[in-house]
Design a protein around this motif. Structure first.
Motif, PDB file in Angstrom:
ATOM      1  N   ALA A 354      76.813  82.954 -35.045  1.00 47.84           N
ATOM      2  CA  ALA A 354      75.393  82.767 -35.336  1.00 47.84           C
ATOM      3  C   ALA A 354      74.826  81.703 -34.410  1.00 47.84           C
ATOM      4  O   ALA A 354      75.559  80.919 -33.814  1.00 47.84           O
ATOM      5  N   GLY A 355      73.536  81.680 -34.289  1.00 53.00           N
ATOM      6  CA  GLY A 355      72.868  80.565 -33.618  1.00 53.00           C
ATOM      7  C   GLY A 355      72.920  80.592 -32.107  1.00 53.00           C
ATOM      8  O   GLY A 355      72.578  79.604 -31.461  1.00 53.00           O
ATOM      9  N   VAL A 356      73.342  81.713 -31.525  1.00 53.13           N
ATOM     10  CA  VAL A 356      73.430  81.769 -30.064  1.00 53.13           C
ATOM     11  C   VAL A 356      72.041  81.685 -29.423  1.00 53.13           C
ATOM     12  O   VAL A 356      71.819  80.935 -28.476  1.00 53.13           O
ATOM     13  N   ALA A 357      71.087  82.436 -30.012  1.00 54.69           N
ATOM     14  CA  ALA A 357      69.729  82.429 -29.447  1.00 54.69           C
ATOM     15  C   ALA A 357      69.133  81.023 -29.529  1.00 54.69           C
ATOM     16  O   ALA A 357      68.548  80.535 -28.555  1.00 54.69           O
ATOM     17  N   SER A 358      69.312  80.351 -30.656  1.00 57.28           N
ATOM     18  CA  SER A 358      68.688  79.025 -30.743  1.00 57.28           C
ATOM     19  C   SER A 358      69.325  78.033 -29.787  1.00 57.28           C
ATOM     20  O   SER A 358      68.653  77.163 -29.245  1.00 57.28           O
ATOM     21  N   ARG A 359      70.638  78.200 -29.539  1.00 58.54           N
ATOM     22  CA  ARG A 359      71.264  77.337 -28.514  1.00 58.54           C
ATOM     23  C   ARG A 359      70.630  77.588 -27.149  1.00 58.54           C
ATOM     24  O   ARG A 359      70.422  76.673 -26.358  1.00 58.54           O
ATOM     25  N   MET A 360      70.344  78.839 -26.880  1.00 58.52           N
ATOM     26  CA  MET A 360      69.706  79.184 -25.607  1.00 58.52           C
ATOM     27  C   MET A 360      68.320  78.547 -25.517  1.00 58.52           C
ATOM     28  O   MET A 360      67.979  77.896 -24.522  1.00 58.52           O
ATOM     29  N   PHE A 361      67.525  78.695 -26.577  1.00 60.24           N
ATOM     30  CA  PHE A 361      66.153  78.172 -26.541  1.00 60.24           C
ATOM     31  C   PHE A 361      66.162  76.650 -26.439  1.00 60.24           C
ATOM     32  O   PHE A 361      65.354  76.048 -25.734  1.00 60.24           O
ATOM     33  N   ASP A 362      67.101  76.032 -27.152  1.00 58.60           N
ATOM     34  CA  ASP A 362      67.232  74.583 -27.136  1.00 58.60           C
ATOM     35  C   ASP A 362      67.555  74.092 -25.717  1.00 58.60           C
ATOM     36  O   ASP A 362      66.981  73.122 -25.224  1.00 58.60           O
ATOM     37  N   SER A 363      68.485  74.808 -25.071  1.00 57.57           N
ATOM     38  CA  SER A 363      68.880  74.433 -23.720  1.00 57.57           C
ATOM     39  C   SER A 363      67.685  74.514 -22.759  1.00 57.57           C
ATOM     40  O   SER A 363      67.485  73.641 -21.916  1.00 57.57           O
ATOM     41  N   LEU A 364      66.868  75.547 -22.905  1.00 59.54           N
ATOM     42  CA  LEU A 364      65.697  75.695 -22.032  1.00 59.54           C
ATOM     43  C   LEU A 364      64.640  74.636 -22.351  1.00 59.54           C
ATOM     44  O   LEU A 364      64.001  74.079 -21.451  1.00 59.54           O
ATOM     45  N   ALA A 365      64.509  74.316 -23.630  1.00 56.86           N
ATOM     46  CA  ALA A 365      63.527  73.299 -24.041  1.00 56.86           C
ATOM     47  C   ALA A 365      63.877  71.945 -23.428  1.00 56.86           C
ATOM     48  O   ALA A 365      63.017  71.209 -22.949  1.00 56.86           O
ATOM     49  N   LYS A 366      65.181  71.637 -23.424  1.00 58.77           N
ATOM     50  CA  LYS A 366      65.622  70.350 -22.854  1.00 58.77           C
ATOM     51  C   LYS A 366      65.240  70.239 -21.380  1.00 58.77           C
ATOM     52  O   LYS A 366      65.064  69.141 -20.862  1.00 58.77           O
ATOM     53  N   GLU A 367      65.146  71.378 -20.701  1.00 61.29           N
ATOM     54  CA  GLU A 367      64.749  71.359 -19.291  1.00 61.29           C
ATOM     55  C   GLU A 367      63.238  71.516 -19.149  1.00 61.29           C
ATOM     56  O   GLU A 367      62.730  71.698 -18.040  1.00 61.29           O
ATOM     57  N   ASN A 368      62.544  71.519 -20.295  1.00 64.40           N
ATOM     58  CA  ASN A 368      61.091  71.658 -20.267  1.00 64.40           C
ATOM     59  C   ASN A 368      60.623  73.007 -19.726  1.00 64.40           C
ATOM     60  O   ASN A 368      59.588  73.097 -19.062  1.00 64.40           O
ATOM     61  N   ILE A 369      61.424  74.031 -19.979  1.00 61.47           N
ATOM     62  CA  ILE A 369      61.059  75.371 -19.498  1.00 61.47           C
ATOM     63  C   ILE A 369      60.394  76.145 -20.625  1.00 61.47           C
ATOM     64  O   ILE A 369      60.969  76.293 -21.711  1.00 61.47           O
ATOM     65  N   ASN A 370      59.196  76.608 -20.374  1.00 62.77           N
ATOM     66  CA  ASN A 370      58.460  77.350 -21.393  1.00 62.77           C
ATOM     67  C   ASN A 370      58.920  78.809 -21.433  1.00 62.77           C
ATOM     68  O   ASN A 370      59.066  79.456 -20.400  1.00 62.77           O
ATOM     69  N   ILE A 371      59.161  79.298 -22.655  1.00 67.61           N
ATOM     70  CA  ILE A 371      59.550  80.703 -22.819  1.00 67.61           C
ATOM     71  C   ILE A 371      58.294  81.524 -23.097  1.00 67.61           C
ATOM     72  O   ILE A 371      57.530  81.212 -23.999  1.00 67.61           O
ATOM     73  N   LEU A 392      66.948  76.773 -12.301  1.00 70.44           N
ATOM     74  CA  LEU A 392      67.190  75.679 -13.252  1.00 70.44           C
ATOM     75  C   LEU A 392      67.667  76.249 -14.591  1.00 70.44           C
ATOM     76  O   LEU A 392      68.631  75.763 -15.195  1.00 70.44           O
ATOM     77  N   ALA A 393      67.008  77.308 -15.038  1.00 66.91           N
ATOM     78  CA  ALA A 393      67.358  77.915 -16.330  1.00 66.91           C
ATOM     79  C   ALA A 393      68.778  78.474 -16.295  1.00 66.91           C
ATOM     80  O   ALA A 393      69.567  78.257 -17.219  1.00 66.91           O
ATOM     81  N   VAL A 394      69.105  79.177 -15.225  1.00 66.90           N
ATOM     82  CA  VAL A 394      70.434  79.793 -15.151  1.00 66.90           C
ATOM     83  C   VAL A 394      71.515  78.708 -15.157  1.00 66.90           C
ATOM     84  O   VAL A 394      72.517  78.810 -15.869  1.00 66.90           O
ATOM     85  N   ARG A 395      71.283  77.626 -14.395  1.00 67.63           N
ATOM     86  CA  ARG A 395      72.282  76.543 -14.363  1.00 67.63           C
ATOM     87  C   ARG A 395      72.416  75.867 -15.716  1.00 67.63           C
ATOM     88  O   ARG A 395      73.525  75.573 -16.169  1.00 67.63           O
ATOM     89  N   ALA A 396      71.291  75.632 -16.370  1.00 67.44           N
ATOM     90  CA  ALA A 396      71.333  74.967 -17.676  1.00 67.44           C
ATOM     91  C   ALA A 396      72.118  75.822 -18.668  1.00 67.44           C
ATOM     92  O   ALA A 396      72.990  75.325 -19.389  1.00 67.44           O
ATOM     93  N   LEU A 397      71.849  77.121 -18.673  1.00 64.97           N
ATOM     94  CA  LEU A 397      72.525  77.998 -19.641  1.00 64.97           C
ATOM     95  C   LEU A 397      74.004  78.120 -19.310  1.00 64.97           C
ATOM     96  O   LEU A 397      74.854  78.173 -20.206  1.00 64.97           O
ATOM     97  N   HIS A 398      74.316  78.150 -18.035  1.00 65.64           N
ATOM     98  CA  HIS A 398      75.711  78.259 -17.617  1.00 65.64           C
ATOM     99  C   HIS A 398      76.497  77.078 -18.162  1.00 65.64           C
ATOM    100  O   HIS A 398      77.631  77.232 -18.619  1.00 65.64           O
ATOM    101  N   SER A 399      75.903  75.900 -18.151  1.00 67.31           N
ATOM    102  CA  SER A 399      76.668  74.764 -18.673  1.00 67.31           C
ATOM    103  C   SER A 399      76.575  74.674 -20.195  1.00 67.31           C
ATOM    104  O   SER A 399      77.559  74.359 -20.860  1.00 67.31           O
ATOM    105  N   THR A 400      75.439  75.006 -20.783  1.00 66.11           N
ATOM    106  CA  THR A 400      75.334  74.998 -22.255  1.00 66.11           C
ATOM    107  C   THR A 400      76.410  75.878 -22.894  1.00 66.11           C
ATOM    108  O   THR A 400      77.013  75.515 -23.897  1.00 66.11           O
ATOM    109  N   PHE A 401      76.629  77.040 -22.313  1.00 60.10           N
ATOM    110  CA  PHE A 401      77.608  77.946 -22.910  1.00 60.10           C
ATOM    111  C   PHE A 401      79.008  77.772 -22.307  1.00 60.10           C
ATOM    112  O   PHE A 401      79.857  78.664 -22.424  1.00 60.10           O
ATOM    113  N   GLU A 402      79.206  76.645 -21.667  1.00 59.61           N
ATOM    114  CA  GLU A 402      80.538  76.251 -21.173  1.00 59.61           C
ATOM    115  C   GLU A 402      81.197  77.346 -20.353  1.00 59.61           C
ATOM    116  O   GLU A 402      82.348  77.723 -20.566  1.00 59.61           O
TER     117      GLU A 402
END
Ligand code: ASP
Ligand code: MG
Length: 411
Positions: A354-371, A392-402
């Protein structure tokens, strides 16, 4: 002793030297005692060259003649490869699609395979020969040459592997496997040891170009284990296979796909009444424009905004069409942007976490990227963002999801 179908793409057979290198490689597999069926593409650039000449002859050449023409590219490579093999004392025999026979329907330039006679190939394999088959082509009921659509040699490879019940279909190409994301964007993108058919299909339709989508569908349908490997570098490549029973071993996210090929359109202040979605989208599809993501807002005071994405090449046409629709529907306006990008995370592991989508949105929010838009399926979450934040988004997500370290256990 295994039976492998090995497909070598255009760059792998792009010159006489490369064809000789492929011959060395094929021979070494046969010397290990394996049965080998090779499928080859045309030499790189050849199919485009042929199409270019056709267009100089006639405005819209007939699809039947196009197939007669473009199928010649593969016929050259099968013969050359067989000569190179024979010169290495490795018995080999070439087959066009019609000689195999690879039966297709009669939809020239985009034919579908209906069935494959395996007798000729089996006979040769039993006699110790390597069988070399032209990719991309078949024959219809009336003996006409057909082709399977651009990139169709992948499909030939998979179809032969299914028909021969091969142990593996190996796709040799100019990359050493399927990566977590594009290594040009993320330095430490990792080669995946394994990925499921479903994930690969999502990755391919979302912009990753390693394999033809139809070939992956075909392999999934017939359960053909598919492996992507580098033609001239050693390594295990990436195995595309069925979902593992043990979901504990599954990474949550296998890959991040992205594309810059879309544009976004919005019709604003549309009266929110039954039938409005079809009144907006029918004229778009009548204009032959395919729609990808769709979003409709909750209406305020009976008016709603309706947003969708299309391929960027269709942006101008879609916007003109939408402006007409806006007038007809009494909407307040039609606007759009082609400075957008779509980023998607893909993974069968999402099913059990559970919670995969919110982790994604959170990661983008931290980079100040508007969805700007979101769409989800069981194994994917896609967002539309401003194109300038794509990397920026791709790099952030790549590290968020280890995903920065190798994900599955080394075989
Ligand atoms: N030669 C064909 C093409 O360029 C088929 C292939 O390479 O798979 O599309
Ligand atoms: Mg190709």
């Amino acid at each position: 002793m295994a039976l492998y179908v090995q497909k070598y793409g255009g760059t792998s057979v792009g010159s006489v030297e490369r064809i000789q290198q492929v011959a060395d490689k094929v021979k070494s597999f046969r010397d290990q005692g394996h049965y080998i069926v090779v499928v080859v593409s045309a030499m790189s650039g050849e199919t485009n060259r042929l199409i270019g000449m056709a267009n100089e002859m006639q405005d819209k050449p007939s699809p039947r003649e196009m197939d007669v023409l473009v199928s010649t590219g593969e016929q050259v490579t099968i013969a050359l490869l067989c000569m190179a093999l024979t010169a290495r004392e490795c018995p080999a025999r070439s087959y066009t699609g019609g000689q195999v026979k690879i039966h297709t329907d009669s939809s020239h330039t985009k034919a579908r395979i209906q069935n494959i006679d395996v007798d000729n190939m089996r006979n040769d394999l039993d006699k110790g020969r390597v069988v070399v088959v032209a990719g991309f082509q078949g024959v219809d009921d009336n003996g006409n040459i057909t082709t399977l659509g651009r990139g169709g040699s992948d499909t030939t490879g998979v179809a032969l592997a299914a028909a021969l019940k091969a142990d593996e279909c190996q796709i040799y190409t100019d990359v050493d496997g399927v990566y977590t994301t594009d290594p040009r964007v993320v330095d430490n993108a990792q080669r995946l040891k394994e990925i499921t058919f479903e994930e690969m299909l999502e990755m391919a339709s979302l912009g990753s170009k390693v394999l033809q989508i139809r070939a992956v569908e075909f392999a999934g349908k017939y359960g053909v284990p598919l492996r992507v490997l580098h033609s001239f570098k050693e390594g295990p490549g990436t195995l595309i296979t069925i979902e593992s029973e043990n979901t504990m071993e599954q990474p949550i996210i296998s890959g991040i796909a992205f594309n810059r090929d879309e544009a976004k359109l919005t019709i604003t202040g549309v009266p929110d009444v039954p039938g409005v979605a079809s009144k907006i989208l029918c004229p778009i599809s009548d204009a032959n424009v395919e729609v990808d993501m769709i979003l409709q807002n909750v209406s305020a005071e009976g008016l709603t905004d309706f947003t969708f994405t299309v391929h960027r090449n269709d942006y101008g046409l879609a916007l003109d069409t939408l402006k007409h629709v806006a007038v007809n529907l009494n909407a307040t306006g039609a606007i759009g942007s082609d400075n957008i990008a779509k980023v998607s995370i893909v993974g069968v592991g999402m099913r059990s976490h559970a919670g995969v989508a919110s982790r994604m949105f959170d990661s983008l929010a931290k980079e100040n990227i508007n969805i700007q838009m979101i769409s989800t399926s069981e194994i994917k979450v896609s967002v539309v963002i401003d194109e300038k934040y794509l990397e920026l988004a791709v790099r952030a997500l790549h590290s968020t999801f280890e995903m920065d370290k190798p994900q599955t256990v080394e075989e």
